[in-house]
Design a protein around this motif. Structure first.
Motif, PDB file in Angstrom:
ATOM      1  N   ASN A 109       0.356  -1.236   0.089  1.00 10.46           N
ATOM      2  CA  ASN A 109      -0.003  -0.083  -0.347  1.00 10.46           C
ATOM      3  C   ASN A 109       0.863   1.205  -0.288  1.00 10.46           C
ATOM      4  O   ASN A 109       1.618   1.093   0.439  1.00 10.46           O
ATOM      5  CB  ASN A 109      -0.686   0.051   1.340  1.00 10.46           C
ATOM      6  N   ASP A 110       0.858   2.596  -1.173  1.00 10.70           N
ATOM      7  CA  ASP A 110       1.257   3.182  -1.028  1.00 10.70           C
ATOM      8  C   ASP A 110       0.652   4.437   0.125  1.00 10.70           C
ATOM      9  O   ASP A 110       1.536   5.253   0.199  1.00 10.70           O
ATOM     10  CB  ASP A 110       1.497   3.998  -2.228  1.00 10.70           C
ATOM     11  N   ARG A 111      -0.616   4.274   0.406  1.00  7.22           N
ATOM     12  CA  ARG A 111      -0.799   5.278   1.529  1.00  7.22           C
ATOM     13  C   ARG A 111       0.240   5.034   2.840  1.00  7.22           C
ATOM     14  O   ARG A 111       0.879   3.917   3.397  1.00  7.22           O
ATOM     15  CB  ARG A 111      -2.196   4.970   1.771  1.00  7.22           C
ATOM     16  N   LYS A 112      -0.098   5.530   3.586  1.00 13.74           N
ATOM     17  CA  LYS A 112       0.708   6.513   4.996  1.00 13.74           C
ATOM     18  C   LYS A 112      -0.266   5.660   5.870  1.00 13.74           C
ATOM     19  O   LYS A 112      -0.972   5.800   6.372  1.00 13.74           O
ATOM     20  CB  LYS A 112       0.825   7.705   5.508  1.00 13.74           C
ATOM     21  N   ARG A 133       8.656   2.464   4.628  1.00 16.54           N
ATOM     22  CA  ARG A 133       8.325   4.086   4.387  1.00 16.54           C
ATOM     23  C   ARG A 133       9.778   4.575   3.176  1.00 16.54           C
ATOM     24  O   ARG A 133      11.026   4.484   3.737  1.00 16.54           O
ATOM     25  CB  ARG A 133       7.887   4.999   5.047  1.00 16.54           C
ATOM     26  N   TYR A 142       1.503  11.068  -5.198  1.00 13.98           N
ATOM     27  CA  TYR A 142       1.085  10.970  -4.179  1.00 13.98           C
ATOM     28  C   TYR A 142       3.221  11.437  -3.500  1.00 13.98           C
ATOM     29  O   TYR A 142       3.481  11.245  -2.420  1.00 13.98           O
ATOM     30  CB  TYR A 142       0.917   9.019  -4.230  1.00 13.98           C
ATOM     31  N   ASN A 161      -1.595   6.675  -9.518  1.00 12.85           N
ATOM     32  CA  ASN A 161      -0.699   6.900  -8.384  1.00 12.85           C
ATOM     33  C   ASN A 161      -0.028   5.873  -7.649  1.00 12.85           C
ATOM     34  O   ASN A 161       0.469   4.977  -6.804  1.00 12.85           O
ATOM     35  CB  ASN A 161      -2.236   6.110  -7.363  1.00 12.85           C
TER      36      ASN A 161
END
Length: 302
Positions: free
Chosen positions: A128-131, A144, A194, A221
């Protein structure tokens, strides 16, 4: 009174909700648990719990003491666990969150070699590229990329991450090779949605300006999609070399404006501050340190 035993009894009572359940957890009688808590209150000179026939309620002093006492006990357990890990094999399920493109391209050999070295550790890798919220979502470690800001988490630097602007030879032949940042105004930008703008100024500012002027550029994304589009001649991409390195080495992409290259970022392994560091987590952190090299192997194209 053993203060640590009394502290542990009090914390367990609060966590379990009753003296009886706390006694079961501590494998002692409810009377002894109650004695420990009473002795602790006498030692501190404050009431920590209000007791009724059915429930216990923390006082204001008890609430504050519980938070600090829990931390002290965690620190003690952590210290003892580290000593015990010297003689204990890493085991259990290790849950890792990692960026999509990086994991697909570079994580499989690492995880395979890690499990060969630690066969009792299972891996649950979520891309997943989200935090992600490490504690709330139940991850042991999150990988990260970026310039990390201070937080309650611990971050261990793993490898540098270089960003380059690149385009295909065909695109540059058709549209010309930019020689200055100002030349980007007339080019198509393949933008990663992002992208950390602070990490890529002033390059990102010029590319964004070019995108606004044209109004017809590509946004995604996922960096792999943008790199493949760049290889196909769709425009200029600003992407990390862990994605673009092989294409640059094979001549499918060319680096442009290298003198304007953004400041390098880094790959970090992030894990929860003050968390009891299990042997599986410590073993993985030790294993990944230096694994990719510095400079990392994906930068060996020049």
């Amino acid at each position: 009174m053993d203060r640590i035993d009394a502290m542990r009894a009090f914390v367990t009572v609060v966590n379990e909700g009753t003296f009886t359940r706390a006694a079961d957890r501590l494998e002692m009688s409810p009377q002894l648990v109650s004695k420990y808590v009473s002795q602790l209150e006498q030692h501190l000179g404050v009431r920590l719990l209000n007791r009724t026939t059915r429930k216990i309620h923390l006082t204001e002093a008890g609430t504050h003491y519980h938070q600090r006492a829990q931390q002290v006990l965690n620190d003690i357990d952590d210290m003892e666990n580290q000593l015990g890990d010297l003689q204990t094999q890493a085991r259990g399920l290790l849950r890792i969150s990692a960026p999509v493109s990086f994991a697909i391209r570079h994580m499989a050999p690492l995880l395979s070699e890690f499990q060969n070295a630690h066969p009792a550790v299972g891996i649950d890798l979520q891309l997943n590229d989200r935090k992600v919220e490490i504690v709330e979502e139940g991850f042991d470690i999150a990988l990260r990329i970026g310039h990390l800001k201070s937080s309650s988490l611990i971050a261990k630097r793993i490898a540098p991450v270089r960003l380059v602007m690149c385009a295909s030879p065909d695109y540059l032949e058709r549209h010309g090779t930019p020689e200055r940042l100002e030349d980007l105004q007339t080019h198509r930008y393949l933008r990663y949605s992002y992208m950390n703008q602070e990490a890529s100024e002033p390059v990102h500012r010029w590319l964004q300006s070019a995108a606004r002027n044209r109004g017809s550029d590509m946004v995604s994304n996922n960096g792999d999609v943008l790199v493949e589009a760049a290889i196909a001649g769709a425009g200029i991409a600003l992407q990390p070399t862990f994605i673009t390195g092989s294409a640059i080495r094979e001549g499918k992409l060319r680096i442009i404006l290298p003198e304007c290259e953004p400041e390098p970022m880094a790959l970090y392994a992030v894990y929860a501050h003050r968390q009891l560091l299990a042997s599986k987590v410590r073993s993985f952190l030790n294993f990944i340190e230096g694994y990719f090299g510095e400079p990392p192997y994906w930068d060996h194209f020049e």
